[in-house]
Design an enzyme around this catalytic site. Sequence first.
Site, PDB file in Angstrom:
ATOM      1  N   SER A 155       2.416  -5.258   3.700  1.00 17.38           N
ATOM      2  CA  SER A 155       1.945  -3.990   2.991  1.00 17.38           C
ATOM      3  C   SER A 155       1.337  -3.056   4.305  1.00 17.38           C
ATOM      4  CB  SER A 155       0.993  -4.476   1.998  1.00 17.38           C
ATOM      5  OG  SER A 155       0.633  -3.235   1.319  1.00 17.38           O
ATOM      6  N   ASP A 300       2.680   3.693   1.627  1.00 16.74           N
ATOM      7  CA  ASP A 300       2.129   2.749   2.927  1.00 16.74           C
ATOM      8  C   ASP A 300       3.669   2.036   3.182  1.00 16.74           C
ATOM      9  OD1 ASP A 300       2.663   0.953   0.669  1.00 16.74           O
ATOM     10  OD2 ASP A 300       0.900  -0.369   0.907  1.00 16.74           O
ATOM     11  N   ASP A 302       5.211  -0.791   2.504  1.00 15.80           N
ATOM     12  CA  ASP A 302       6.000  -1.544   1.762  1.00 15.80           C
ATOM     13  C   ASP A 302       6.127  -0.652   0.293  1.00 15.80           C
ATOM     14  OD1 ASP A 302       3.561  -2.314   0.761  1.00 15.80           O
ATOM     15  OD2 ASP A 302       4.186  -4.010  -0.146  1.00 15.80           O
ATOM     16  N   ASP A 304       4.303  -0.027  -1.992  1.00 13.67           N
ATOM     17  CA  ASP A 304       3.551  -0.280  -3.198  1.00 13.67           C
ATOM     18  C   ASP A 304       2.229   0.666  -3.400  1.00 13.67           C
ATOM     19  OD1 ASP A 304       1.792  -1.567  -1.481  1.00 13.67           O
ATOM     20  OD2 ASP A 304       1.913  -3.418  -2.515  1.00 13.67           O
TER      21      ASP A 304
END
Length: 548
Positions: A155, A300, A302, A304
């Site tokens: 992440s 961000d 990734d 999510d």
Amino acid sequence: MRLTSELRDRAFRWIADDVDPAARTELQQVLAQAMGGSEAAVADLADRMAGPLTFGTAGLRGPVRAGPNGMNRSVVTRTTAGVVAWLFHKGHTSGVVVVGRDARTGSAEFFLDVVGVLTAAGFTVCPLDGPLPTPMTAFAVRHLGAIAGIQITASHNPPADNGYKLYDANGTQIVPPDDRLIEAAIRDALPAVSISRAPVTPSTREDIVEAYYSRLASLPRGTARDLKVAMTPMHGVGGAAAVEALRRAGFTDVHVVREQAAPDPAFPTVSFPNPEEPGATDLLLSLASSVDADIAIALDPDADRCALGVRGPDGWRMLRGDETGTLLGHHMLSTLDRVANPSPLVATTIVSSSMLGKIAAAAGARYDETLTGFKWLVRAGDGQGTGLVFAYEEALGNCVDPQFVRDKDGISAAVVACDLAATLKASGQTLLDVLDSLSTTHGVHLTDQVSLRVTELSVIRDLMNQLRTSPPASLAGVQVSAEFPQPDILRLTGPGVRVIIRPSGTEPKLKAYLEVVTPVTTSLEAARTSARDQLAGVHAEIKSLLGA
């Protein structure tokens, strides 16, 4: 620190069982330096061998390095063997497992190891090699009725990290006791070199990607589409996906930060690839200003998480996660089909702003607060998330379509945010106007954070023990009471003041979440001034308390 024979022998055994020649060489070099008398190498070796990694707020995360206390091919192989054992324990001897990945260092190789172990164990893998955003994996689990989903991602962690995120058959992140069961299975797993892996050819199920885009195109509830968007994926995997999702939803005037558009595991333009970090969105806000955008969006790495930027009287600024969450929550409730959702539920975490609860009460909706993390948020209410229509956490996570993605999803949040912003623009309003209205109705809710980043986790443990023994009796002149809803969470509350202190579940940080609430009695600006002054006082005292 000196090298013990026990540490040396454990390192030799790990090297012998490692599946990755490069990792074997890396650990051999550290061991050789330690055997040569280097204290720094001994400390490094001890840290690398201190594993295994454990499942935190969002799965496994750690630095990409050799040894059991890092993210590497052997750790990923043994972790997947543990997941296989867990699936067998749950009664799944076959079925579909979705596997996706981001573009961080090691992700492509880790993806192949995960797919290889699952295939050799008899499972059918739905591959999303992309690299693609994490929410697509969560979506695919529910879309396919899969038995599990795995995403290789860290992440918004620092560039040196990678991670392993696991979804259950409901497309939700795992919770106890499953995490402990998997950890036990990993400990009992064979050495990585002895675990069967099938040969794998990287591929992506494009029909899943298409289904995800089609779902997102249906999310807008308004008809306005006149909106200029500035956007950054922050060197992550969400850029092309977000542009395509917005295009499908009718938002075509999108400008992407050129320097951050392509996936790059080095994240060269930011110190930490997290939209919350100071300076991380400077390029985005500069672009928003230069193109005269209506809204700025930061994902961000990734994709999510979704952060929103707005133009105010003093120029462009990013909204806090609580501001974004209350805006989207209010929008979702005010446009909700109450026939299809007669008893809607919205949820946030104990560290987020309390305003969503007041918005829910005014809308006649149910409201719940959970522990931090979407693994708890999507289970709000009855433990299953029944009736959930929206959830958010202050760390920029928003779940706007929980029937289809039971996790935070920055791309669907961006689509809904653009729907809201375009609808407001068509009526001559802005996001800040809605925030003003909510504050006037429910009181000024100001939030802030104090974070202490550490290199030794013992510092966090010692501070929490100290706070548990002698918590403060007042903050900024307000008497507060202390309670521990969990052993590692301190909650301080008083009239109009709330502070939550807890260790981060994903980073080596101790975090304090501050909130002050001031009713609007004379004017909104007067209430804001009073709230700012009080928040500044609370911030200063908490910063001193933590030594941050």
